[in-house]
Design an enzyme around this catalytic site. Sequence first.
Site, PDB file in Angstrom:
ATOM      1  N   CYS A   1      31.475 -37.325  39.941  1.00 20.43           N
ATOM      2  CA  CYS A   1      32.785 -36.852  39.375  1.00 20.43           C
ATOM      3  C   CYS A   1      32.911 -36.344  37.840  1.00 20.43           C
ATOM      4  O   CYS A   1      33.313 -35.390  37.646  1.00 20.43           O
ATOM      5  CB  CYS A   1      33.933 -37.799  39.991  1.00 20.43           C
ATOM      6  SG  CYS A   1      33.602 -38.643  41.334  1.00 20.43           S
TER       7      CYS A   1
ATOM      8  N   HIS B   1      37.560 -34.506  46.055  1.00 21.12           N
ATOM      9  CA  HIS B   1      36.028 -35.106  45.969  1.00 21.12           C
ATOM     10  C   HIS B   1      35.864 -34.835  47.707  1.00 21.12           C
ATOM     11  O   HIS B   1      36.431 -35.367  48.450  1.00 21.12           O
ATOM     12  CB  HIS B   1      36.069 -36.378  45.719  1.00 21.12           C
ATOM     13  CG  HIS B   1      36.578 -37.132  44.319  1.00 21.12           C
ATOM     14  ND1 HIS B   1      35.547 -37.465  43.370  1.00 21.12           N
ATOM     15  CD2 HIS B   1      37.878 -37.020  43.961  1.00 21.12           C
ATOM     16  CE1 HIS B   1      36.638 -37.933  42.339  1.00 21.12           C
ATOM     17  NE2 HIS B   1      37.661 -37.582  42.747  1.00 21.12           N
TER      18      HIS B   1
ATOM     19  N   LYS C   1      42.236 -40.990  51.195  1.00 18.42           N
ATOM     20  CA  LYS C   1      40.963 -40.046  51.592  1.00 18.42           C
ATOM     21  C   LYS C   1      40.925 -40.013  52.989  1.00 18.42           C
ATOM     22  O   LYS C   1      41.246 -40.726  53.944  1.00 18.42           O
ATOM     23  CB  LYS C   1      39.662 -40.648  51.025  1.00 18.42           C
ATOM     24  CG  LYS C   1      39.424 -42.284  51.533  1.00 18.42           C
ATOM     25  CD  LYS C   1      38.234 -42.673  50.711  1.00 18.42           C
ATOM     26  CE  LYS C   1      37.897 -44.037  50.905  1.00 18.42           C
ATOM     27  NZ  LYS C   1      36.594 -44.535  50.953  1.00 18.42           N
TER      28      LYS C   1
ATOM     29  N   GLN D   1      23.960 -37.184  47.310  1.00 21.05           N
ATOM     30  CA  GLN D   1      25.197 -36.695  47.891  1.00 21.05           C
ATOM     31  C   GLN D   1      25.039 -35.092  48.086  1.00 21.05           C
ATOM     32  O   GLN D   1      24.496 -34.537  47.193  1.00 21.05           O
ATOM     33  CB  GLN D   1      26.486 -37.127  46.932  1.00 21.05           C
ATOM     34  CG  GLN D   1      26.683 -38.702  47.372  1.00 21.05           C
ATOM     35  CD  GLN D   1      28.022 -38.789  46.385  1.00 21.05           C
ATOM     36  OE1 GLN D   1      29.022 -37.924  46.869  1.00 21.05           O
ATOM     37  NE2 GLN D   1      28.439 -39.937  45.672  1.00 21.05           N
TER      38      GLN D   1
ATOM     39  N   ASP E   1      27.629 -33.357  47.548  1.00 26.94           N
ATOM     40  CA  ASP E   1      28.984 -33.547  46.645  1.00 26.94           C
ATOM     41  C   ASP E   1      29.554 -32.226  46.444  1.00 26.94           C
ATOM     42  O   ASP E   1      28.845 -31.183  46.253  1.00 26.94           O
ATOM     43  CB  ASP E   1      28.561 -34.514  45.709  1.00 26.94           C
ATOM     44  CG  ASP E   1      29.714 -35.011  45.110  1.00 26.94           C
ATOM     45  OD1 ASP E   1      30.855 -34.944  45.840  1.00 26.94           O
ATOM     46  OD2 ASP E   1      29.900 -35.984  44.040  1.00 26.94           O
TER      47      ASP E   1
ATOM     48  N   ARG F   1      23.484 -46.813  43.191  1.00 28.34           N
ATOM     49  CA  ARG F   1      24.359 -47.827  43.408  1.00 28.34           C
ATOM     50  C   ARG F   1      23.962 -49.279  43.867  1.00 28.34           C
ATOM     51  O   ARG F   1      22.757 -49.217  44.426  1.00 28.34           O
ATOM     52  CB  ARG F   1      25.484 -47.553  44.517  1.00 28.34           C
ATOM     53  CG  ARG F   1      26.076 -46.348  44.209  1.00 28.34           C
ATOM     54  CD  ARG F   1      27.213 -46.051  45.438  1.00 28.34           C
ATOM     55  NE  ARG F   1      27.916 -44.505  45.172  1.00 28.34           N
ATOM     56  CZ  ARG F   1      28.860 -44.111  45.858  1.00 28.34           C
ATOM     57  NH1 ARG F   1      29.132 -44.706  47.059  1.00 28.34           N
ATOM     58  NH2 ARG F   1      29.142 -43.044  45.695  1.00 28.34           N
TER      59      ARG F   1
HETATM   60  C1  TSB Z   1      32.602 -37.448  47.441  1.00 25.47           C
HETATM   61  N1  TSB Z   1      33.098 -39.292  44.240  1.00 25.47           N
HETATM   62  C2  TSB Z   1      33.070 -39.254  45.760  1.00 25.47           C
HETATM   63  C3  TSB Z   1      32.305 -37.728  46.175  1.00 25.47           C
HETATM   64  O1  TSB Z   1      32.899 -36.616  45.388  1.00 25.47           O
HETATM   65  C4  TSB Z   1      32.012 -40.257  46.301  1.00 25.47           C
HETATM   66  O2  TSB Z   1      31.071 -40.833  45.572  1.00 25.47           O
HETATM   67  N2  TSB Z   1      32.586 -40.892  47.229  1.00 25.47           N
HETATM   68  S1  TSB Z   1      31.907 -41.795  48.289  1.00 25.47           S
HETATM   69  O3  TSB Z   1      31.666 -43.162  47.310  1.00 25.47           O
HETATM   70  O4  TSB Z   1      32.501 -42.249  49.323  1.00 25.47           O
HETATM   71  O5  TSB Z   1      30.464 -41.604  48.768  1.00 25.47           O
HETATM   72  C5  TSB Z   1      30.163 -40.406  49.334  1.00 25.47           C
HETATM   73  C6  TSB Z   1      29.511 -40.754  50.455  1.00 25.47           C
HETATM   74  O6  TSB Z   1      28.151 -41.160  50.052  1.00 25.47           O
HETATM   75  C7  TSB Z   1      29.924 -41.715  51.619  1.00 25.47           C
HETATM   76  O7  TSB Z   1      31.047 -41.054  52.377  1.00 25.47           O
HETATM   77  C8  TSB Z   1      28.870 -42.068  52.448  1.00 25.47           C
HETATM   78  O8  TSB Z   1      28.611 -41.206  53.531  1.00 25.47           O
HETATM   79  C9  TSB Z   1      27.568 -41.899  51.161  1.00 25.47           C
HETATM   80  N3  TSB Z   1      27.173 -43.217  50.922  1.00 25.47           N
HETATM   81  C10 TSB Z   1      27.902 -44.014  49.860  1.00 25.47           C
HETATM   82  N4  TSB Z   1      27.104 -45.304  49.768  1.00 25.47           N
HETATM   83  C11 TSB Z   1      26.044 -44.951  50.613  1.00 25.47           C
HETATM   84  C12 TSB Z   1      24.519 -45.650  50.313  1.00 25.47           C
HETATM   85  N5  TSB Z   1      24.489 -46.805  49.823  1.00 25.47           N
HETATM   86  N6  TSB Z   1      23.600 -45.254  50.913  1.00 25.47           N
HETATM   87  C13 TSB Z   1      23.683 -43.871  51.672  1.00 25.47           C
HETATM   88  N7  TSB Z   1      24.764 -43.262  51.654  1.00 25.47           N
HETATM   89  C14 TSB Z   1      25.765 -43.509  50.969  1.00 25.47           C
HETATM   90 ZN    ZN Z   2      33.783 -37.535  43.263  1.00 23.90          ZN
END
Ligand code: TSB
Ligand code: ZN
Length: 585
Positions: free
Chosen positions: A276, A457, A411, A323, A325, A305
């Site tokens: 973001c 997002h 969300k 992502q 994204d 992460r």
């Molecule tokens: C959608 N900032 C927002 C973005 O713009 C965001 O990061 N959202 S999130 O934290 O929900 O992450 C987006 C998606 O990433 C989640 O819906 C999930 O499907 C996927 N995700 C999150 N963590 C993991 C992980 N550790 N491993 C694999 N996929 C993941």
């Molecule tokens: Zn985002």
Amino acid sequence: MKNIKEDQRLMPLNHSCAHLMAQAVKHLFPDAKFWVGPVIEDGFYYDMDLGDKVLTEDDIASIEKEMKKLAKDGKRIVRQELSREEALEMFKDDPYKIDLINNMDDNTNITCYSQGDYTDLCRGPHVESVKECKNFKLIKFSGAYYKGDSKNKMLQRIYGVCYDTPEDLEAHLKEIEEAKERDHRKIGKDLDIFMNHDLVGKGMPLWLPNGARVRKQLENYIYEKEQSLGYQHVYTPCVGTVDLYKTSGHWDHYKENMFPSMKVEDEEFVLRPMNCPHHMLVYANDLHSYRDLPIRIGEFATDFRYEASGAVKGLERVRCMCQNDAHLFVRPDQIGEEFKSVVKLILDVYTDFGIKDYKFRLSLRDKNDKEKYFDDDKMWDNAENKLREVLDSLNIDYFEAVGEAAFYGPKLDVEVKPAVGPEITLSTCQLDFLLPRRFELSYIDSDGSKKTPVVLHRAIFGTFDRFTAFYLEETKGNLPLWLAPIQVSILPVNNEYHLEYANEIYELLKKNNIRVELNASNEKLSYRMREEQIKKIPIMLVLGNNERDERTLTLRLHGNEQKNMKIDEFITYLNENISKKKIDL
Ligand code: TSB
Ligand code: ZN
């Protein structure tokens, strides 16, 4: 599978079986000390301190044998109420139980349950006699840190399950077997989708050529959809400075999920956990008028992460992910419409992939948690109501989850159930009034005044990693033709007589951009067919005398159904199936 924890009969039965197991362990390892042994959705487990002992398969077999003996013996299970003093006295040699007792508040009714020579501190309830715990199975065992904290001692954990009848137990074990077969970690291996290596690190999968083929198709698919919806795709670095994440608020609210920072010259970087902030800066690079909005910035973006090492799982939960994204910059009056179009895109994609079993979850703030959520009740109420309105207008079934919202806004998530383990989120769409303010984003409104846009997002696949994990399980590895890493495999019956024809077909398919493989090893045909079946190759062409002489093809679809086709006919069939992205053959 029944939720054992919520079943009135199975819950106490499994609880008693956990005690039965502890009793058996105590007989075999007299110094054993027990921590907690709860009933869970699919049975029970017990965490125990066995000193330096690490359990083996043989130990588990011995424990089971001892449990059978004790169950047959059939001691009654007797409940006893204790005062705090009595409890502390009774368990004075057991630091784990002392810890539990000391953490109980004054109003707790302390009880213990005994069966023969074994007594355990326990809230209950239990069945009347261990005789009832006949039909059990110890399912698996592992190490587990005391209180789940990796700084603490590693205890031994054994999982088991208990039913009233052998038939119910059998059915449960069969389901576990099926889930193992469906687990994307197994399918991922069979299909050569991904690998892991200690030298790269935990939760850092490497996508193999076959996995990369699938991922490329997913990227192309969603890229085209997004382009046609007016998205603009960018590439941005997968690091940012700490200041960037301080500006966004992630440094304060998301730090425990981030890798530690690193200093290079006079800059301090972090591996980004989200994209973001970068996209905010892309937006801010231009001046915008109200007429330009919505502006939709998309990226297939790599994020890092810090997921707990015990939580990482195949491609489903990783520490390095990509992502699908996008950040949508909209005027306040466009929120409803834009949110609706994201929800429609999610539905559209799920239809294309034939995904039916999922739930929409509307995640809202917890009004009392002022630390996690920024304090602007009016803004939150407004946002939450907008999302509800859209969902209702689309007649979408959803449930609400209080306290699950992101720190920046409410969300909508899509929840699915993996083969093994708890539910996961795939798609997400998150409303955000906060980030645009923190980055001082603006557009010029119709009256010439400066206004702040709102951001949505959204990630439709979530991450390519998680979606691939999920879809391998959903299809049991039988991916649709357009997505399969290898679409067609050619098997000459006999290399001496049929290889030339097989080669000709191979070249023709290659020329037609089909992902084709020639399996002409010296192994027997039946062996080679089995190999291709494990790899779940959608179409096998078995070419022998008939096919060669008549210039035809015999197709085996997903390893069984047979079809005969002329060569031209086959090319048309493939092209049509692939271009329409059909789910079935
Ligand atoms: C959608 N900032 C927002 C973005 O713009 C965001 O990061 N959202 S999130 O934290 O929900 O992450 C987006 C998606 O990433 C989640 O819906 C999930 O499907 C996927 N995700 C999150 N963590 C993991 C992980 N550790 N491993 C694999 N996929 C993941
Ligand atoms: Zn985002």
